[in-house]
Design an enzyme around this catalytic site. Structure first.
Site, mmCIF file in Angstrom:
data_model
loop_
_atom_site.group_PDB
_atom_site.id
_atom_site.type_symbol
_atom_site.label_atom_id
_atom_site.label_comp_id
_atom_site.label_asym_id
_atom_site.label_seq_id
_atom_site.Cartn_x
_atom_site.Cartn_y
_atom_site.Cartn_z
ATOM 1 N N ARG A 280 0.868 -1.182 0.000
ATOM 2 C CA ARG A 280 0.000 0.000 0.000
ATOM 3 C C ARG A 280 0.901 1.227 0.000
ATOM 4 O O ARG A 280 1.481 1.567 1.033
ATOM 5 C CB ARG A 280 -0.875 -0.048 1.272
ATOM 6 C CG ARG A 280 -2.040 0.930 1.271
ATOM 7 C CD ARG A 280 -2.586 1.084 2.682
ATOM 8 N NE ARG A 280 -1.704 1.953 3.462
ATOM 9 C CZ ARG A 280 -1.551 1.878 4.787
ATOM 10 N NH1 ARG A 280 -2.202 0.993 5.496
ATOM 11 N NH2 ARG A 280 -0.732 2.713 5.409
ATOM 12 N N HIS A 284 -3.607 4.495 4.613
ATOM 13 C CA HIS A 284 -4.723 3.533 4.675
ATOM 14 C C HIS A 284 -5.975 4.157 4.051
ATOM 15 O O HIS A 284 -6.612 3.568 3.189
ATOM 16 C CB HIS A 284 -4.980 3.151 6.134
ATOM 17 C CG HIS A 284 -6.239 2.371 6.318
ATOM 18 N ND1 HIS A 284 -6.382 1.079 5.863
ATOM 19 C CD2 HIS A 284 -7.425 2.715 6.870
ATOM 20 C CE1 HIS A 284 -7.612 0.652 6.134
ATOM 21 N NE2 HIS A 284 -8.262 1.628 6.743
ATOM 22 N N TYR A 293 3.905 5.690 11.564
ATOM 23 C CA TYR A 293 4.175 4.307 11.973
ATOM 24 C C TYR A 293 5.048 3.504 10.999
ATOM 25 O O TYR A 293 5.323 2.346 11.243
ATOM 26 C CB TYR A 293 2.870 3.557 12.242
ATOM 27 C CG TYR A 293 1.872 3.566 11.091
ATOM 28 C CD1 TYR A 293 1.999 2.664 10.037
ATOM 29 C CD2 TYR A 293 0.812 4.472 11.053
ATOM 30 C CE1 TYR A 293 1.108 2.656 8.984
ATOM 31 C CE2 TYR A 293 -0.094 4.480 9.994
ATOM 32 C CZ TYR A 293 0.061 3.574 8.966
ATOM 33 O OH TYR A 293 -0.828 3.581 7.927
HETATM 34 C C1 LIG Z 1 -15.042 -5.866 11.634
HETATM 35 C C2 LIG Z 1 -14.218 -4.628 11.513
HETATM 36 N N1 LIG Z 1 -13.256 -4.372 12.420
HETATM 37 C C3 LIG Z 1 -12.500 -3.264 12.313
HETATM 38 C C4 LIG Z 1 -12.710 -2.375 11.297
HETATM 39 C C5 LIG Z 1 -11.838 -1.127 11.176
HETATM 40 N N2 LIG Z 1 -10.909 -1.300 10.060
HETATM 41 C C6 LIG Z 1 -11.138 -0.715 8.865
HETATM 42 S S1 LIG Z 1 -9.940 -1.064 7.737
HETATM 43 C C7 LIG Z 1 -9.079 -2.000 8.858
HETATM 44 C C8 LIG Z 1 -7.777 -2.657 8.455
HETATM 45 C C9 LIG Z 1 -7.926 -3.650 7.343
HETATM 46 O O1 LIG Z 1 -6.674 -4.065 6.903
HETATM 47 P P1 LIG Z 1 -6.500 -5.090 5.737
HETATM 48 O O2 LIG Z 1 -7.464 -6.213 5.874
HETATM 49 O O3 LIG Z 1 -5.075 -5.443 5.645
HETATM 50 O O4 LIG Z 1 -6.976 -4.283 4.426
HETATM 51 P P2 LIG Z 1 -6.323 -2.963 3.777
HETATM 52 O O5 LIG Z 1 -7.045 -1.787 4.385
HETATM 53 O O6 LIG Z 1 -4.880 -2.969 4.076
HETATM 54 O O7 LIG Z 1 -6.632 -3.048 2.318
HETATM 55 C C10 LIG Z 1 -9.728 -2.019 10.084
HETATM 56 C C11 LIG Z 1 -9.234 -2.715 11.267
HETATM 57 C C12 LIG Z 1 -13.748 -2.662 10.377
HETATM 58 N N3 LIG Z 1 -14.011 -1.855 9.345
HETATM 59 N N4 LIG Z 1 -14.478 -3.805 10.494
#
Ligand SMILES: Cc1ncc(C[n+]2csc(CCOP(=O)(O)OP(=O)(O)O)c2C)c(N)n1
Ligand SMILES: [Mg+2]
Length: 388
Positions: A280, A284, A293
């Site tokens: 990425r 985010h 970080y």
């Molecule tokens: C069930 C749930 N827990 C927490 C969140 C908050 N949240 C949004 S994005 C994220 C991280 C996701 O990371 P990843 O699966 O690696 O996907 P990326 O954003 O890197 O594409 C979190 C914890 C959420 N949206 N849904």
């Protein structure tokens, strides 16, 4: 490499990481399927070359065009957020090859379940990019009809779409259809119970689903080292289906591996886990500041593996594209950015009460109650205004 040996491959440990999950040095490359090196050189792969053997120069230019336009659209969306036109944007910068390669591997009758970042896959499925922005502007809950392009609405609840995809795939199998389903999720989502349940269900029901994990190294501020002690693709082994790691910045390899996995699903051979190892490049979302970080050197190391640059080098070196092609694409990119900007700015604000529509097909007493409460709340502002 056979399917079995892929699943059984030993985890690679970096020096000094015997017991603790130490962070890899920037630029460290794990074992992965690669057809195009970061320097743009085509390398042979005994197992996966066959899936791109008949690709034409025109199709290669098409993949390049897809990635360039997707990146341009994504940059426009980030700018629109910065200018207050969108509430939020989740950029796909750096993940173009993973998304275009896998997206172009799907067939029209396949069904796609995305997260919130799959703008490149949406593009491949024929969803108008401008329609992706309504939710991020806060004027609708989606912006496209999922069944028009077999592309489900974006899903924010991390990992939940893998369950939807598994259920859908079980239905496809019951219908006796030969289409396949693909579910996108991230490295962070791999820790969700929903994903584990999807793996179990799809394995025991032999569901025709591909789990496409974009390991972009970060789940907001959590590195992949905090999600797993083994390479993510190896998780599949414990559930009884194959897993493979592909260079997620190599569009050809992503195309080939996803085609292979979708064909397995079509033949009734069940699920596959594809881990697209990528990065990425941006934040985010626009609400995040990654400088808090992660180190700049890490990003710089990945810049050298840029998915678009490596395909351009290959196209030029093999005389598959000339200056005219690149210049025309530049013009097309600018036109796309302009159009998206105009469409977004013209999006009408929704009726405030529209959110209560379509919750249930035939309405529901609780929704009626909530609508009435909201109406009273809105009316309270009118009273205040009058009192002044
Ligand atoms: C069930 C749930 N827990 C927490 C969140 C908050 N949240 C949004 S994005 C994220 C991280 C996701 O990371 P990843 O699966 O690696 O996907 P990326 O954003 O890197 O594409 C979190 C914890 C959420 N949206 N849904
Ligand atoms: Mg991630």
């Amino acid at each position: 490499m056979t399917v079995e040996s892929t699943a059984a491959r030993k985890p690679r440990r970096s020096a000094g990481s015997k017991r603790t999950a130490a962070k890899k040095p920037p630029g460290a490359q794990p074992d992965l399927v690669q057809l195009l090196t970061p320097e743009g050189k085509r390398v042979k792969n005994g197992e996966f070359d066959a899936y791109v053997a008949d690709i034409t120069p025109e199709e290669l230019r098409g993949l390049y065009r897809d990635m360039v336009l997707t990146r341009r659209f994504d940059a426009e969306a980030t700018a629109l957020q910065r200018q207050g036109e969108l509430g939020l944007w989740a950029s796909l910068l750096g993940q173009e090859a993973a998304q275009i390669g896998s997206g172009r591997a799907t067939r029209e009758d396949d069904y796609v379940f995305p997260t919130y970042r799959e703008h490149g896959v949406a593009w491949c499925r024929g969803v108008d990019p401008a329609n992706l922005l309504g939710m991020f502007r806060g004027v609708n809950n989606g912006g496209w009809d999922p069944n028009s392009n077999n592309f489900h609405l974006y899903t924010i609840v991390i990992g939940s779409q893998t369950l939807h995809a598994t259920g859908y795939a079980m239905g496809v199998a019951k219908d006796g259809a030969d289409s396949a389903v693909i579910a996108y999720f991230g490295d962070g989502a791999s820790s969700q119970g929903d994903v584990a349940e999807s793996f179990t269900f799809s394995a025991v029901y032999n569901a025709p689903v591909v789990f496409f994990c974009q390991n972009n190294q970060w789940a907001i501020s959590e590195p992949t080292e905090r999600q797993t002690r083994v390479p993510l693709y190896q998780r599949a082994q414990g559930y009884g289906f194959p897993g493979v790691r592909v260079d997620g910045n190599d569009v050809l390899a992503c195309l080939a591996v996803t085609k292979w996995a979708l064909e397995r699903a079509r033949r009734g051979e069940g699920p596959t886990l594809v881990e697209a190892y990528t990065y990425r490049m941006g934040a985010h979302t626009t609400s995040d500041d990654p400088t808090k970080y992660r180190a700049d050197e890490e990003r710089e190391a990945w810049e050298a593996k840029d998915p678009i640059l490596r395909l351009r080098t290959y196209l030029e070196a093999s005389n598959h594209a000339d200056e005219g092609f690149f210049a025309e694409l530049e013009t097309e990119s600018e036109a796309l950015g302009k159009r998206v900007r105009e469409v977004v700015r013209a999006m009408p604000d929704p009726d405030r009460f529209a959110i209560f529509e379509n919750v249930y097909a035939d309405g529901h007493a609780l929704v009626d109650e909530e609508r009435a409460q909201f109406a009273a709340y809105q009316a309270s502002f009118a009273d205040e205004g009058e009192g002044k």
